[in-house]
Structures are given as C-alpha cells and as structure tokens.
Design a protein around this motif. Sequence first.
Motif, short mmCIF file in Angstrom:
data_model
loop_
_atom_site.label_atom_id
_atom_site.label_comp_id
_atom_site.label_asym_id
_atom_site.label_seq_id
_atom_site.Cartn_x
_atom_site.Cartn_y
_atom_site.Cartn_z
N LYS A 68 0.17 -1.23 5.32
CA LYS A 68 -0.22 -1.24 4.06
C LYS A 68 0.57 -0.15 2.94
O LYS A 68 -0.03 0.77 2.24
CB LYS A 68 -0.66 -0.01 5.63
N LEU A 69 1.76 1.13 3.80
CA LEU A 69 2.61 1.59 2.75
C LEU A 69 2.69 1.03 1.81
O LEU A 69 2.80 1.22 1.15
CB LEU A 69 3.42 2.77 3.91
N GLU A 70 3.14 -0.25 1.97
CA GLU A 70 4.35 -1.07 0.52
C GLU A 70 2.67 -0.82 0.09
O GLU A 70 3.17 -0.85 -1.41
CB GLU A 70 4.34 -2.35 1.76
N ASN A 71 1.80 -2.26 0.17
CA ASN A 71 0.25 -1.60 -0.48
C ASN A 71 -0.60 -0.47 -2.08
O ASN A 71 -0.30 -0.68 -2.67
CB ASN A 71 -1.29 -2.18 0.42
N LEU A 72 -0.49 0.71 -0.40
CA LEU A 72 -0.52 1.80 -1.53
C LEU A 72 0.98 2.30 -2.55
O LEU A 72 -0.11 2.97 -3.16
CB LEU A 72 -1.15 2.90 -0.26
#
Length: 369
Positions: A68-72
């Motif tokens: 999720k952190l990677e995507n955001l």
Amino acid sequence: MKIKKFILFLVVTSTILVANAQEKKYKVHTVAFYNFENLFDTINNPNNDEEWTPTGIQRWTSKKYNQKLENLSKVLMQIGTNEQQKEAPTFIGCSEVENRGVLEDLVKHPNLAKSDYGIVHFESPDKRGIDVSFLYQKKYFKPMSFTHIPLLVYRNNDTNNKKEERIEEDKSDIDKIEVANDKRVFTRDILLVTGFLDGEEVNIMVNHWPSRAGGEKKSSPFREAAGRLNRKIMDSIYKINPNAKIITMGDLNDGAYNKSIKEGIGAKLKKSEVKRFGVYNPFEQMAKEGNATLFYRDAGDIFDQIMVSQQFVNPDYSSFRYWKAGIYNKPYMITTVGQYKGYPLRHGATEIGYSDHFPAYIYLIKEEK
C-alpha cells in the motif's frame, strides 16, 4: 503599399511579443489532495482498527501494508509532473490516515524520501479512527501555525452554531450537555495550516466531510454545516488579514454543485464571478465536462476538490496565483476488467490497489524576476 507595411509591422510586433512571452519564467508549485482509502498500519490500536490487523477481516499483514505504501508513494511522486513541472507536489492534503506513524512510513519511502516532506497531523474523534493530514516540502514551505477545528454535528441535525448556543444556555445543567453529546456524529476535524510558501503567506484547510451514509438527503445537513464552518474559518482569517490567500481542499462527499459548497462556502463556477473574499472552484467546470475523482452508485462525480480565495485569481502574477487544475488518473490506477471497469483500482481480496478516489491537484505559479 501602406497595407503591406502595416502587415509587416503586425508580423514583427507579434514576433517580439511571442519572444518576450517565451522568455518569461515561472515558479510552479503543485497542490494535491488524495484520499488514501484506509491507510492503516498492522498494529491493533484502541481506535476501531481491528479489521486492519493480521487477524482481522482484511488479513492486513506487513506485506500488504508495505505494498500500500509503495502504491501510494508511486502516485504521490508523479501527481502534476510534466515537462514544465518535474517535482512532486509541494503540498499534499491527505484523508483516511490512521495516525502519524503511517505518514512517517510513507514520507520515508524511497519514492518520496528525496522530497523531504514535513507532516502536520492531529488525531480526530472519527469513529473509524481516520484523520486528515497535511504534507509539505520543507524546502519550499515554512509552517508558522497549525490547529484542528472540530465539526460539531448531531443526529437531530443541529449545526455548529445552534448547538453551541444551546449548550451555552444550558451550561449549568451537565446532564443536558451529556445527552446532547450522545447525539453527536463524530467525524473528522478540519485541519488549518498557516505558513510561508517561498516567502508568501498561505492558509490551507484540509477536509474530509461526513459521508452519505443513510442517504444523501438525510446526511446533507452535516456537510452543509461543514461548508458553513469552512466559510466561518475563512472569515476569521480575513479579519486578521483582508488580503489573505486561502486554499481549502478535501474529500467533501458532495459535488461542486451541492448546497454545502455553493451556499456554505459560496464557491463560484467562474473566476469572473469571484468577488472580494470570494472563492473559486475550478472543479465545478471539470465536473460539468464529465470528469470524476470517484464513482458513487455507478455515477461519476468529483467529491475531491481544491478551491482558492479571490487573491489567487487576480491576473497579476507577481505573486503566486492559481493557474489550472487536474485529476490524476493514469491507466495503472484504473480497474480494467469486471463490474467496476473504469473505476479507481482499490484494495480487493486478491490485489492491493491504490484508492477508491483519484487525486485532485492545482498549480500555483509566480513570474520569476
């Protein structure tokens, strides 16, 4: 012969004007807002986050959280970038954030670390345990003050002012106050940050207004109260500085045409309609043209909006002015198959997506001397 000379004069004059225009250089800053859709860590905290833990319904593991952190961070580093603007947004308003810790993890991600973002965050009383927050690039913006203003709304549809007046009248009767508070709809506070953008004072509000749970009509008074509170904050700022520059942004859970925005804030469709102390909403025209930041009940709309005060729409570019707006919705952020084809690609049973919203952004520009 005179006609030929006149035409030649026009050609030469136009060439000079174009050359001068091309020589002008502008500072450009991107202002973005993004609903992160449930940015929770994996730790079970006392804020109704059991769903977002390794043993909860979402089976929210460290692997999923890191994805999720990677995507955001991938989205955030690219919002508003183009041939003229190479950098990530200077300002990022955020919603659906569990706590300061997840923001610290986000800004430390390799995709964003070089931008050196500062964080403004307060815990709010929202029942889901989600807050609004503000990120800023430290090299451009120096915050001078920040606070959070509660949105007081109640199930009997009393608004901030009415309820405050009634509690003031009944303040000697503690039982009455406790009964009134039992009816409060606990939602997100409004975040207010004041500081200097390259030396110019700017005021920014970040919002996440009450949802449409229970139906649009039934819940509308809550968002109308939020709009009025935004206006009240703006007017308070103007009493201190009549020439203040103000930006208000957020997931408003209403379209630009709704009463909460048109009457509560008083936002206008056209720059020419904006009077002193007024507000311009560029996303109203974008919505009329069929753009969307999300899909609600199979209909696209723009709930994520960024509005600017009258001082930002003056035609003089010797200080920072509004330039243009956009919605960041690249193909990798969009669902490509199935019932929700064309919708934002969100978290699902087999895939960690981005969000159920697309981020909105505007550019601020200033002519360099």
